[in-house]
Motif scaffolding. Sequence first.
Motif, mmCIF file in Angstrom:
data_model
loop_
_atom_site.group_PDB
_atom_site.id
_atom_site.type_symbol
_atom_site.label_atom_id
_atom_site.label_comp_id
_atom_site.label_asym_id
_atom_site.label_seq_id
_atom_site.Cartn_x
_atom_site.Cartn_y
_atom_site.Cartn_z
ATOM 1 N N GLU A 61 0.826 -1.205 0.000
ATOM 2 C CA GLU A 61 0.000 0.000 0.000
ATOM 3 C C GLU A 61 0.863 1.259 0.000
ATOM 4 O O GLU A 61 0.548 2.248 -0.680
ATOM 5 C CB GLU A 61 -0.920 -0.004 1.225
ATOM 6 C CG GLU A 61 -1.920 1.122 1.240
ATOM 7 C CD GLU A 61 -2.799 1.099 2.461
ATOM 8 O OE1 GLU A 61 -3.754 1.902 2.480
ATOM 9 O OE2 GLU A 61 -2.560 0.314 3.389
ATOM 10 N N GLY A 62 1.976 1.226 0.731
ATOM 11 C CA GLY A 62 2.887 2.363 0.756
ATOM 12 C C GLY A 62 3.581 2.603 -0.572
ATOM 13 O O GLY A 62 3.926 3.736 -0.908
ATOM 14 N N ARG A 63 3.789 1.533 -1.316
ATOM 15 C CA ARG A 63 4.439 1.675 -2.632
ATOM 16 C C ARG A 63 3.554 2.358 -3.660
ATOM 17 O O ARG A 63 4.054 3.039 -4.554
ATOM 18 C CB ARG A 63 4.820 0.299 -3.168
ATOM 19 C CG ARG A 63 6.250 -0.040 -2.923
ATOM 20 C CD ARG A 63 6.567 -1.288 -3.680
ATOM 21 N NE ARG A 63 7.087 -0.945 -4.989
ATOM 22 C CZ ARG A 63 8.331 -1.132 -5.370
ATOM 23 N NH1 ARG A 63 9.165 -1.665 -4.536
ATOM 24 N NH2 ARG A 63 8.732 -0.815 -6.570
ATOM 25 N N ILE A 64 2.233 2.157 -3.548
ATOM 26 C CA ILE A 64 1.348 2.730 -4.560
ATOM 27 C C ILE A 64 0.796 4.093 -4.169
ATOM 28 O O ILE A 64 0.130 4.728 -4.977
ATOM 29 C CB ILE A 64 0.178 1.776 -4.884
ATOM 30 C CG1 ILE A 64 -0.691 1.530 -3.666
ATOM 31 C CG2 ILE A 64 0.677 0.486 -5.467
ATOM 32 C CD1 ILE A 64 -1.974 0.773 -3.968
ATOM 33 N N GLY A 65 1.067 4.517 -2.946
ATOM 34 C CA GLY A 65 0.564 5.833 -2.548
ATOM 35 C C GLY A 65 0.568 6.001 -1.044
ATOM 36 O O GLY A 65 1.393 5.434 -0.345
ATOM 37 N N THR A 66 -0.379 6.771 -0.561
ATOM 38 C CA THR A 66 -0.473 7.070 0.859
ATOM 39 C C THR A 66 -1.056 5.877 1.616
ATOM 40 O O THR A 66 -2.021 5.265 1.185
ATOM 41 C CB THR A 66 -1.394 8.289 1.077
ATOM 42 O OG1 THR A 66 -0.903 9.367 0.298
ATOM 43 C CG2 THR A 66 -1.435 8.681 2.525
ATOM 44 N N VAL A 67 -0.456 5.584 2.765
ATOM 45 C CA VAL A 67 -0.970 4.528 3.630
ATOM 46 C C VAL A 67 -2.105 5.118 4.454
ATOM 47 O O VAL A 67 -1.925 6.100 5.158
ATOM 48 C CB VAL A 67 0.136 3.976 4.549
ATOM 49 C CG1 VAL A 67 -0.428 2.947 5.513
ATOM 50 C CG2 VAL A 67 1.255 3.381 3.729
ATOM 51 N N PHE A 68 -3.283 4.525 4.342
ATOM 52 C CA PHE A 68 -4.439 5.030 5.061
ATOM 53 C C PHE A 68 -4.403 4.569 6.507
ATOM 54 O O PHE A 68 -4.098 3.406 6.786
ATOM 55 C CB PHE A 68 -5.734 4.559 4.394
ATOM 56 C CG PHE A 68 -5.940 5.145 3.040
ATOM 57 C CD1 PHE A 68 -6.424 6.436 2.903
ATOM 58 C CD2 PHE A 68 -5.636 4.419 1.904
ATOM 59 C CE1 PHE A 68 -6.609 6.983 1.651
ATOM 60 C CE2 PHE A 68 -5.812 4.972 0.650
ATOM 61 C CZ PHE A 68 -6.300 6.257 0.519
ATOM 62 N N PRO A 69 -4.733 5.440 7.448
ATOM 63 C CA PRO A 69 -4.766 5.025 8.859
ATOM 64 C C PRO A 69 -5.935 4.065 9.108
ATOM 65 O O PRO A 69 -7.010 4.234 8.536
ATOM 66 C CB PRO A 69 -4.951 6.337 9.620
ATOM 67 C CG PRO A 69 -5.536 7.289 8.640
ATOM 68 C CD PRO A 69 -5.054 6.854 7.278
ATOM 69 N N GLN A 70 -5.713 3.075 9.942
ATOM 70 C CA GLN A 70 -6.732 2.080 10.252
ATOM 71 C C GLN A 70 -7.046 2.132 11.741
ATOM 72 O O GLN A 70 -6.190 2.445 12.551
ATOM 73 C CB GLN A 70 -6.256 0.673 9.879
ATOM 74 C CG GLN A 70 -5.807 0.516 8.454
ATOM 75 C CD GLN A 70 -6.924 0.708 7.451
ATOM 76 O OE1 GLN A 70 -8.099 0.628 7.778
ATOM 77 N NE2 GLN A 70 -6.554 0.971 6.217
ATOM 78 N N THR A 71 -8.283 1.772 12.086
ATOM 79 C CA THR A 71 -8.681 1.706 13.492
ATOM 80 C C THR A 71 -8.710 0.245 13.927
ATOM 81 O O THR A 71 -8.445 -0.665 13.137
ATOM 82 C CB THR A 71 -10.066 2.346 13.691
ATOM 83 O OG1 THR A 71 -11.012 1.668 12.858
ATOM 84 C CG2 THR A 71 -10.031 3.826 13.307
#
Length: 99
Positions: A61-71
Amino acid sequence: MIVLALAGANLPFLNDKVFALVPLRGGAGKHPDGWRKPFILRFAELAVLYFLVGFAGLALEGRIGTVFPQTWEFYAISACLFLVLAFPGFVFRYLRKRH
């Protein structure tokens, strides 16, 4: 990613080596072919593989863009899904009839 998760979830149940690399010696129940891994070790291995697959997904996920925060809900659902993916290996190891 799903194939990696499926393989990681079933790996502890499909062999008697720790992480399919390190053979067990002593301590566990005696098996005609050698030493058998106890269930608690399989479960611990499953937990470690859950985190390794999660880190692989985070890296992709970090390679293709921003890593989204998860709960916490995301991690609870992904852990349950990982356990569901481990079901075929569990059935193969513990519920299958041996003749």
